[in-house]
Scaffold this active site. Sequence first.
Site, PDB file in Angstrom:
ATOM      1  N   ASP A 195       0.879  -1.178   0.000  1.00 50.47           N
ATOM      2  CA  ASP A 195       0.000   0.000   0.000  1.00 50.47           C
ATOM      3  C   ASP A 195       0.909   1.218   0.000  1.00 50.47           C
ATOM      4  O   ASP A 195       2.132   1.082  -0.112  1.00 50.47           O
ATOM      5  CB  ASP A 195      -0.969  -0.012   1.199  1.00 50.47           C
ATOM      6  CG  ASP A 195      -2.280   0.699   0.868  1.00 50.47           C
ATOM      7  OD1 ASP A 195      -2.238   1.880   0.505  1.00 50.47           O
ATOM      8  OD2 ASP A 195      -3.342   0.059   0.974  1.00 50.47           O
ATOM      9  N   HIS A 271      -2.809   2.966  -4.905  1.00 52.48           N
ATOM     10  CA  HIS A 271      -2.295   2.616  -3.567  1.00 52.48           C
ATOM     11  C   HIS A 271      -0.945   1.918  -3.641  1.00 52.48           C
ATOM     12  O   HIS A 271      -0.724   0.901  -2.985  1.00 52.48           O
ATOM     13  CB  HIS A 271      -3.295   1.696  -2.844  1.00 52.48           C
ATOM     14  CG  HIS A 271      -4.411   2.431  -2.167  1.00 52.48           C
ATOM     15  ND1 HIS A 271      -4.217   3.336  -1.154  1.00 52.48           N
ATOM     16  CD2 HIS A 271      -5.753   2.392  -2.387  1.00 52.48           C
ATOM     17  CE1 HIS A 271      -5.382   3.818  -0.765  1.00 52.48           C
ATOM     18  NE2 HIS A 271      -6.342   3.279  -1.505  1.00 52.48           N
ATOM     19  N   GLU A 334      -9.981   2.414  -5.046  1.00 51.98           N
ATOM     20  CA  GLU A 334      -9.651   3.838  -4.910  1.00 51.98           C
ATOM     21  C   GLU A 334      -8.551   4.302  -5.872  1.00 51.98           C
ATOM     22  O   GLU A 334      -7.634   5.014  -5.471  1.00 51.98           O
ATOM     23  CB  GLU A 334      -9.239   4.141  -3.458  1.00 51.98           C
ATOM     24  CG  GLU A 334     -10.336   3.826  -2.468  1.00 51.98           C
ATOM     25  CD  GLU A 334      -9.948   4.087  -1.018  1.00 51.98           C
ATOM     26  OE1 GLU A 334     -10.763   4.682  -0.306  1.00 51.98           O
ATOM     27  OE2 GLU A 334      -8.838   3.684  -0.595  1.00 51.98           O
TER      28      GLU A 334
END
Length: 750
Positions: A195, A271, A334
């Site tokens: 991440d 990410h 996202e």
Amino acid sequence: MNVCPLLLALLPTTPAQPGAPAILPKPVHLAVGAGSPFEITRNTVLVAPSDLEGARLLQTMLATGAGLHLPTAHRTNSHGWIRFQKAPAGTIKAEGYTLHVTHDGIAVHYADQGGSVNAVETLRQLLPPAIEASHPSGTSHWTVPAVDVEDAPRFPWRGMHLDVSRHFFPAAFIKKYIDYLALMKMNVFHWHLVDDGGWRLQIDKYPKLTEVGAWRYGITTDWDQSRLRFDPSSGLPKYGGFYTKAEVRDIVKYAAARNVTIVPEIEMPGHAMPVFAAYPELGCKNQPKADLTGQPDTNVYCAGSESTYRFIENVLDEVMALFPSKWIHIGGDEVDKRFWKACPVCQDRIKKEGLKNEEELQSYFVRRIDKYLASKGRRLIGWDEILEGGLAKGATVMSWRGIDGGIAAAKAGHDVVMSPTSHAYFDASNTSQTTEHVYTFDPVPPALNATEAKHVLGGQANVWTEWIPTTQRVEYMIFPRIAAMSEVLWSPKEGRDVNEFLSRLSSIYERLDRLGANYYLPAPRVKTNALLFIDHAQVSVIEEKKMPGSIRYTLDGSAPTAKSKLYAGPITIDRKGTVTFAFVNQAGHAGSTTTVECAPSDPGVPSNLIRGWNVAYYEGSWTQTPDYSKLTPIKEAVSTTVDLAQRAREDNFALHFAGYFKAGTEGLYRFALTSDDGSWLKIGGLSVVNNDGTHPPTTREGSIWLPRGFFPIEVGYFQAAEAKSLSLSVQAPGANSIGPADPFILHAGS
Ligand code: ACM
Ligand code: ZN
């Protein structure tokens, strides 16, 4: 047992018998036998296939916890044996088992390796908690009650996730975490290895992923996405770490021996900040013009460039060599698609492939990875955003933004794992997502018919670690909620009862204490957080159902510790002060605190009290209620109601209401204060309701214990701009509803 185990696995759980042992998650069927318990001694023989994981686990557990090294044998004697036998094919569901404990021995039938492990996890909970200690303790009798258990899971995917990117946890803790999963019969560890916070897996072909990407500078334990940097020349404090391949192999083996499959997550195409710190050429070519403040990404993988796909395939080759899991998680959540919009290479790809937009580019990206994984015999799983622009053929969806993504995917014939933020986000506080609330989760929504519901593989709880910097905090966030999640995913839905669950749950704490595991301890409950008295008062705690440890308290406002006074009954208070309570467990950890504020109050008040409040009106611009003692009112009036009638303008003003509250009977008075913007309520100088700050209409409640008499009451209020409101209600002791406070209010007449 002469009931077909397969049939029993389909029946609802039987109600708990009185005195039944507390097993988590609740077995499908558990019956207490009539006979005397079985005692495991050094003469007990183990009869089991030599490669059986459950038998090995039992041997390890008894050796470390009880100092008993069980000899193995090929057959059972008349007395003193633990025997594992594989059940005939089809008689017990996958991962299921039966246990038949009599005075003579323990007969285990298992469906598969996982079933043998699950049998031992139940056996573990049938043994005294001392079995959990790594040094044999004083316990010398290792008895197992005579029981019959028939058990198998409701879902094949019973997952726990851990984000090791935002904060890094050492390999030894990952093994502990897997132990915790196994204790709860959870069988999937979703290891979130990549991440923005750091890349955590050794990849030989791309050494900079860990040389550069595993170490950030500036953000250590205090999370701040906007300050993430992977630049050693910054001179800022260094934080990070990664798992070597040797560590990963060891952990994978360790997990497999405990019926836990590790699903690695290699997050893409967003990410992935550390990737672009290590290999900037993998990102898109242009920074979007839009303001990226607060955005999660400084770049995303360039979905137009062939070299991106080559890189990802090479990384995945090394990942697949380490992890035997059928599923490989590729993230997908996202993604800031503005990078793709601004990138000529991505735009070329969109044109060349005839894609409509960036959503379809994400879909193209995921389809390519899906195809690659499928060519290696694996399956892709990703967060529900992978539905956008069309879902790849073989993809499994992990539904996190609620359950709608999961429903859509299941209806389209895709497998899904339900992991909604509403019930399965264990980074949420224990008070906002309580154990009881997690227990209400059902991975199969009513919107799915029986055929579609078959696509729900199960559920999973996620532990995102932006705000979880230590292993102790991880434990605090998962225990005891993991038990609720485990039961939702293991036990039949029918016949579930939260109170019965909570009473079984109390058995877990002594085990956790012995394992040295931290856990959430709620704040002790009290009748009221504020109390006025004439001579003295008694402050007491509402006794909880079997909470671990003891209640301790302080009188100086400090948080209780293991050294604080033990609460043994009502505490007498005869001066102004606070009593602060907390549960403190056997390991000395203190839980959340509850504070009771107490003050003496003079019942002597002016003699000519008449109805209504003294109201003072002020003007000014505030974001909190002002300090009225420093202000001069513009206007003063008497009003029978708490409202905004005394204001002279629409915005930027404050009001102060003062009077005496008439308590006709001694007891608990509950108040509800609604306001837009902020307000507070004090009685006898004690804070009863704090509803301060700028906010939309918000009701906050509070209560105070009052003797009979007249007590000073004050309400503060301010209005900044736009909408405004103010009202106050009270429920007197014995009253069955709440109503306006005004009839209780008096002020000194002139
Ligand atoms: C997620 O919580 N962003 C999957
Ligand atoms: Zn690009």
